[in-house]
Each structure stands twice: as C-alpha cells, then as structure tokens.
Design an enzyme around this catalytic site. Structure first.
Site, PDB file in Angstrom:
ATOM      1  CB  THR A 195      -0.876   0.034   1.180  1.00 20.58           C
ATOM      2  OG1 THR A 195      -0.126   0.150   2.287  1.00 20.58           O
ATOM      3  CG2 THR A 195      -1.909  -1.151   1.196  1.00 20.58           C
ATOM      4  CG  ASP A 196      -0.075   4.749  -2.218  1.00 17.79           C
ATOM      5  OD1 ASP A 196      -0.982   5.014  -1.581  1.00 17.79           O
ATOM      6  OD2 ASP A 196      -0.032   4.794  -3.482  1.00 17.79           O
ATOM      7  CB  ALA A 197       0.863   8.113   2.134  1.00 15.12           C
ATOM      8  N   GLY A 198      -1.798   6.919   0.147  1.00 15.84           N
ATOM      9  CA  GLY A 198      -3.013   7.052  -0.200  1.00 15.84           C
ATOM     10  C   GLY A 198      -4.103   6.216   0.345  1.00 15.84           C
TER      11      GLY A 198
END
Lengths: 146, 146, 146, 146
Positions: free
Chosen positions: A17-20
């Site tokens: 995952t990413d910070a979004g």
C-alpha cells in the site's frame, strides 16, 4: 471477462500500500507477475526448468493496465491470468486483480521468450507451446482498450 | 550523534509510504543502502570498480535499527552514513534518516566484504581500506542500544 | 521523441533490480511517478499544496508501457515527463526512462484529478491548468503504439 | 530455535530479489511483517478488528536482524513468528526465514501498541493480551545476539 485460465490468491499487506491508503499502482504489476509465474509452474514450465532445460526465460515487452478501483489493506485478492495470444516467440497475457467479484485492475501484458545467454528473442520449443496451450482463452474484451 | 561522514539527500515518494501514511519500515533499509552505495562511490570504491578490479563486493550481515519517529510523504530527508568500525574483512556503518534536524531512524549495519565468485568473506585489499579510512567516525552513541 | 518538458535524474540501486540483473519491470513505474511528482512541484502544484488548497490530487487511471532495453545497476538515468493532453479533469503524460541517450522504457500514463474527500473525478481549477500548460508537448510518437 | 508459534509459507518471486541474484536485504522485513499480520489475524486480533474495536494498532520500534544465508528466486520459504516477550504496551517477536530446514535470516522485532488517533503508546486491552498469550515462546537463542 471470461473465466480465467489461472487464479492465484493474494492478501494485501502494508508493503503493497501507499499513503493514499490503497495499493500503490506499480505493485499491481508485482501481483500480475506472481500469477504468471505460478501459471507457468502449474504448466510444468517453471522458471528453473525452462532455464535448465532450454536456457530460456520470459521478459515483459509491453504492459497496458487499467486501474478501475483501488485495492486496500487486508483485501483478499484473486489474481487472474490467461493467455490471449500464443505466438512463436511471444505471448499476450490478460490479467486482472479481482476482489469480491469486482475487477479492480486489468491488464494485457506481452512477454517475449528469450535465450538467457543472448537475451534475444527465441522461438518457444514445442513442449513449451504444448504446455501453455491449455491456458489460452478467447476474450470478448470488457472494455474497448483491453 | 556526531557529524556524519557522508550525507545523501532523498525525497519521500508514494512508493516509500504505506497505508499508515508513513514510510514503510523496510524502506528505511533502502534509503540506508543508497547512502552506503554513494559513500563508496565517493570514496572511489564504487561497486562496478570493486567488482571489476578485485571481484569483491559487500553483503549485509546484521542490521540493528531503531524507529524513533515516522517519515512522511514529501519529506526532504538526509540519509547519514559513517563507518564506526573498519575490520579486515568487514565494516560497521552507523546510519540515520534525519528530517529537519530530527533523527527519525538510526541503525548500525554490519557488512562483510566477499569474493563474488565464492561469496565467502575476503580480506579487503589495502587500497579499499585506505579509501574507506576517511569515513571512520568515533561515536558516542545517542542510545545505549546503538 | 521530442525534448521532454521535465527531466529528473535517478540512479539505479540494488532495491530497483531483480535476479535477472536488470531493473524490475514494475519499478519503472516508480521512476515515472517520481518525475511526475517533481514536475508538479516545479509547476507550483505540489501534492501538499494541491491537497491543502483544493483538496485535490491525481490518481493513475491507465498505463501503457513499452520495455525496449533493460536498465542495470548503477545506471545514471534520466526520467522524462511531458504532458501530451491536458483535459478538464485529466491529463496524459508521456514519459521515458533514458540512459546515455537511449530510451529504455517509454510510457503513456493517464491520470485523473480527484477530490480527496470523495475520490471522484473533479475539474481542475484554472490555476492548476495554467500551471501545467507549460509542460504540454506535441508528440510525433516514436512508435505506433505510444 | 524452538518450534515457532506461527508459520507462514511464502514463495520468492522476482519482485523480492535483486541483481545479486538473492532476496534484497530489506525484503526480509516484508516477509516478517506478513507473518506477524497473519499471526494476529489467526489470534482473532486482525488489524481491521483492532482498529475498529479499540482504535489500536502496532508499530515497529526496533529491528535486529541477522543475515545468515541468502534466499533465492523460487525458494519456498517458511516465515516463523513467535512472541518472546509480551509487555503491557509492547511485544518482542522472534522471527525467522527458513528454507528446507535452514535458517536464512533471523530477527527480533519490537512492536509497540499505539492509539491510532494519537499515535502514542497505549496499554493493550486484556482481550488482546489473552489472544496473544498462546503465541509466547521461551527462547534459548541460537546466537548470542538474538
């Protein structure tokens, strides 16, 4: 999309995952490769065998990917893989990341068979073509683009 | 922490973060390796040269990392690298990820010099020791552990 | 390919490569995003500002990437980014990874402007369109596909 | 090493490896997190539940990892996870990556229970302690360091 020729199950972890709050767009390509690798293994054409027997491997030549909806942490994904076209030295895969029956990302991924010594395109030996034939599916494409 | 022997600047991109909104814990090790690589390059002991001249390279043998505060998307980071101990066939790096003067993550990373053909530990040649000597720093450790 | 509107320099580290000895195919998308992010920052439309001022951000909707030749460890890359088409709520980027004047990977990447609260497509405000306009380039495409 | 409290099976794919032909050193931490996540899920203390019920989660505070031998492409790995120490607001995991009975990488990973709103350390509620208790193992450490 038709029934896929191969399905791999994968869980979404923090690493994906990413910070979004969603799976990072490049990481769908990691999921896709895992499924292609396992399809080849199931076909009896696993990487180790191909390399040892025939000094052959596959490299990706082109990716077309549509991102339709995001996958999220903890999602239990299905990674679909089918062969759309099986050429003499290449193959086009149709792949999808699916969660609870919904297609989140779909892709057409063109791979080329190469000799590992020269890294040049190489005709697939007949035993490899025969092993991959059962994974070929005719597609009525879900979108115009893919 | 003392003045570091080497500083690399790095920006935090989406690829580095996870759904917690912060840099994923494994990715600090990627930042650390970038800085060690650039320190070696600056020392005239870049990977390509080492491999070509001496068939040598470095592998990581042990990592101790303390996570003190999170790095976030768009942060402009300093990646610090110093050599704490320079042995015959090994070296201990002290590294830190710093943002606006604050240490976010600090680590001691032990690497071993290996022969690429055998992957076995190998004494560093004198020219390599000489090249790395200027990066050795005495540390009064900021915590008991590191 | 025309002169790109924006160039970011990036080095290939171990983290970017795979056991084939080359940059892993998904990681070109990480390079591409770094360049888009820095283009936006240079345009005065950095992520933090967009989010704070307008509650807006960009998400990737489609990727088409051609892999022409592999990037390798230690390569000093140029990551090119230009805008091919600037729509009301979307933009198509043309991007390339270039090493010593040779295009290794080229891509068209379609992004959509979304409201961060609803994650729905949103018209770009005029100040954003104006900021991005200087990065639009007409392309005579190097291949039929891209 | 004693019998681990939890084992996750994982395959090594291209995404996990680097140009050295082995698993990239940071990626063992991804394997370790997958196993901790699945241990928590099995314990009935999965991330989603913890966050919904108690607004709690775990963050990594310290990693000590020893790299003993490399994992390679296609390896079928066991990822071991046990709890060595269960504190009021923290826990120490002992983890290992094992291939064909051989420990390739072992680690002690200290995590802290935090409130997601404040990101500050928070005592674990009794139901969480009870759920984790069965995963505590006494360790006679295979090395002095871990």
């Amino acid at each position: 999309m038709n029934d896929p020729a191969f399905i791999l199950h994968a869980r979404v972890y923090y690493e994906d995952t990413d910070a979004g709050g969603v799976v990072y767009y490049a990481n769908y390509l990691r999921f896709f490769e895992r499924a292609r690798t396992e399809l080849l293994r199931q076909a009896g054409a696993g990487r180790a065998l191909l390399q040892a027997q025939d000094e052959l491997g596959f490299v990706v030549r082109r990716v077309e990917a549509d991102y339709l909806a995001p996958a999220r942490l903890d999602d239990a994904l299905e990674i679909h893989a089918s062969i759309e076209r099986l050429g003499g030295a290449s193959a086009d895969f149709i792949q999808a990341v699916v969660c609870q029956g919904r297609v989140l990302c779909q892709a057409r991924i063109a791979v080329v068979c190469v000799s590992f010594s020269s890294m040049k395109a190489q005709r697939m030996p007949q035993h490899l073509v025969t092993a991959l034939q059962p994974y070929v599916r005719a597609y009525s494409h879900p979108s115009e683009k893919i």
